[in-house]
Design an enzyme around this catalytic site. Structure first.
Site, short mmCIF file in Angstrom:
data_model
loop_
_atom_site.label_atom_id
_atom_site.label_comp_id
_atom_site.label_asym_id
_atom_site.label_seq_id
_atom_site.Cartn_x
_atom_site.Cartn_y
_atom_site.Cartn_z
N GLU A 83 -44.27 58.26 -7.70
CA GLU A 83 -43.49 59.00 -6.62
C GLU A 83 -42.62 59.97 -7.03
O GLU A 83 -41.84 60.62 -6.71
CB GLU A 83 -42.34 57.87 -5.97
CG GLU A 83 -41.53 57.32 -6.73
CD GLU A 83 -40.70 56.36 -6.08
OE1 GLU A 83 -40.88 55.28 -5.98
OE2 GLU A 83 -39.62 56.92 -5.57
N CYS A 115 -42.48 52.91 -4.43
CA CYS A 115 -42.78 52.31 -5.57
C CYS A 115 -43.93 51.35 -5.49
O CYS A 115 -44.28 50.65 -6.38
CB CYS A 115 -41.51 51.36 -6.01
SG CYS A 115 -40.25 52.01 -6.39
N HIS A 237 -41.25 43.09 -7.68
CA HIS A 237 -40.80 44.42 -7.94
C HIS A 237 -39.44 44.85 -8.52
O HIS A 237 -38.65 43.81 -7.83
CB HIS A 237 -41.16 45.56 -6.75
CG HIS A 237 -40.55 46.88 -6.80
ND1 HIS A 237 -40.66 47.53 -8.16
CD2 HIS A 237 -39.61 47.53 -6.04
CE1 HIS A 237 -40.26 48.88 -7.88
NE2 HIS A 237 -39.43 48.90 -6.65
#
Ligand code: COA
Length: 386
Positions: A83, A115, A237
């Site tokens: 990103e 992400c 994450h």
């Protein structure tokens, strides 16, 4: 073409940036209690890229370890997930392809969704390998997380890359077929084209992440995913590692299962020291689990991937017999140890110089300890050296 029995991650390698800032120093400089960073956010350090480092150099440094072990001949596809892209048109993967000497008979593309996109790349890679089982896909996740100075998000910056080799008969982890998905539009985090730092509503992003997790989990179960009791370990994450604790707690509340912290905690050890690495963060969590002392042979790991904006996915892998002969704990430890410590003033000077336009030619000397370097801009085109 035969139908493969197992497809998944055959190799995994990590890279990070060449400098490191200790968050105790940032806490002292900004008058914040260090406990807020270490406990409240779960972060100890952040990797900081020097002028000759970017997503291409970190990605190539991670992928080179895989190439050194497996060669390039079977790689037909490179997916570069990021990103923090360096060009609006050209895939960062094309520069990486050149630096690594990958076959010209390959396709290369960049994927973007905050992400999340490395997970889309992994799933697409599995599909390609299923069609041509003698081929491999190189998935590279590489990002630099930059927020505004003195913002609440500043201590959650970082930089890192993970390269994954996806193949049939994987040595590390088999990817199981069921995935739970959830997409919902939300303005929790984004980076406008004219900004080198992300725009973030931090509190909203935490809520959107947790909502996405629950929704992806529910879809996973609806699609035939296994019961929570059949998942041994988790990695979530980690924009900051405390987020993994929040996610784990939310999953326990949602399912009514007892999920002790030991079932995810080990996944945070690299992210605590690297900081946020956006697309790479989840796979640094997987690397940390595989590199731990416990023998995970046959264990099922649940992975939750979140990309603001937002896309969520929950899926599982099963750790393969003999995987420990293929992990890279010592290489990753060496990369972390090779970083040069820097003080807050030096870090802030690098942060201020992060925006390098393309209109003036510039040469940047090689200085990082890694094999690949961003060498500057010539005729508006980015240059790299090895
Ligand atoms: N010791 C221990 N913990 C402390 C502390 C101290 N001295 N001071 C504060 N804390 C805790 C707070 O209680 C809070 O804990 P909680 O999450 O359990 O409520 C935590 O540290 C964070 O502090 P808080 O003041 O609530 O938040 P913040 O304004 O510092 O912002 C983020 C935190 C994560 C929102 C911010 O860093 C951010 O925007 N990050 C980028 C976006 C992001 O990563 N989003 C995640 C989803 S993608």
């Amino acid at each position: 073409m035969t139908s493969p029995t197992r497809i998944g991650i055959h190799d995994l390698a990590v890279a990070t940036a060449g400098h490191v800032l200790d968050l105790d120093d940032l806490a002292a400089a900004t008058g914040v209690d260090p406990g807020k960073f270490h406990i409240g956010l779960g972060q100890d350090q952040m990797s900081v890229p020097g002028p000759d480092e970017d997503i291409v150099t970190m990605g190539a440094t991670a992928a080179q370890q895989i190439i050194a072990r497996h060669g390039v001949d079977r790689i037909r596809t490179v997916f570069f997930a990021t990103e923090s892209g360096v060009d609006q048109s050209k895939s960062a993967g094309v520069w990486l392809h050149e630096l690594l000497g990958l076959p010209s008979t390959s396709r290369v593309v960049e994927l973007k969704q905050a992400c999340y996109s490395a997970t889309a790349a992994l799933q697409a890679a599995a599909g390609l390998v299923a069609r041509e089982t003698d081929t491999q896909v190189l998935v590279v996740a590489s990002d630099i997380a930059r927020y505004d100075l003195d913002s609440a998000a500043e201590p959650t910056q970082g930089a890192g890359a993970v390269a994954l080799l996806v193949s049939a008969d994987p040595a590390l982890a088999e990817l199981e077929p069921v995935a739970g998905l959830h997409t919902a539009h939300v303005d929790d985090f984004w980076r406008p084209n004219d900004s080198v730092t992300a725009v973030v509503d931090g509190k909203l992003s935490i809520d959107a992440y947790l909502d996405g997790f629950v929704a992806a989990w529910d879809d996973y179960r609806t699609r035939g995913g296994v019961d929570i009791d059949e998942i041994d370990l988790f990695t979530h994450h980690q924009p900051f590692t405390r987020m993994a604790a929040k996610a784990h707690r939310r999953l326990a509340e949602h399912t009514g299962a007892e999920l002790p912290a030991e079932r995810y905690e080990r996944s945070t050890v690299y992210n605590r020291r690297i900081g946020n690495s956006y697309t790479a963060s989840l796979y640094l969590g997987l690397a940390a689990l595989l590199d731990g002392d416990d023998d995970l042979t046959g264990r099922r790991i649940g992975l939750f991937s979140y990309g603001s904006g937002s896309v969520s996915e929950f899926f599982t892998v099963v750790v393969q017999p003999g995987y420990r002969d293929h992990t890279r704990a010592s290489e990753t430890a060496a990369a972390l140890a090779a970083r040069t410590p820097m003080d807050v003033a030096a870090y802030r000077a690098l942060h201020a110089g992060a925006h390098l336009g393309s209109r003036v030619d510039v040469e940047i000397p090689a200085q990082s300890p890694w094999p690949f370097h961003f060498a500057g801009v010539s005729g508006r085109a980015r240059q790299y050296s090895a």
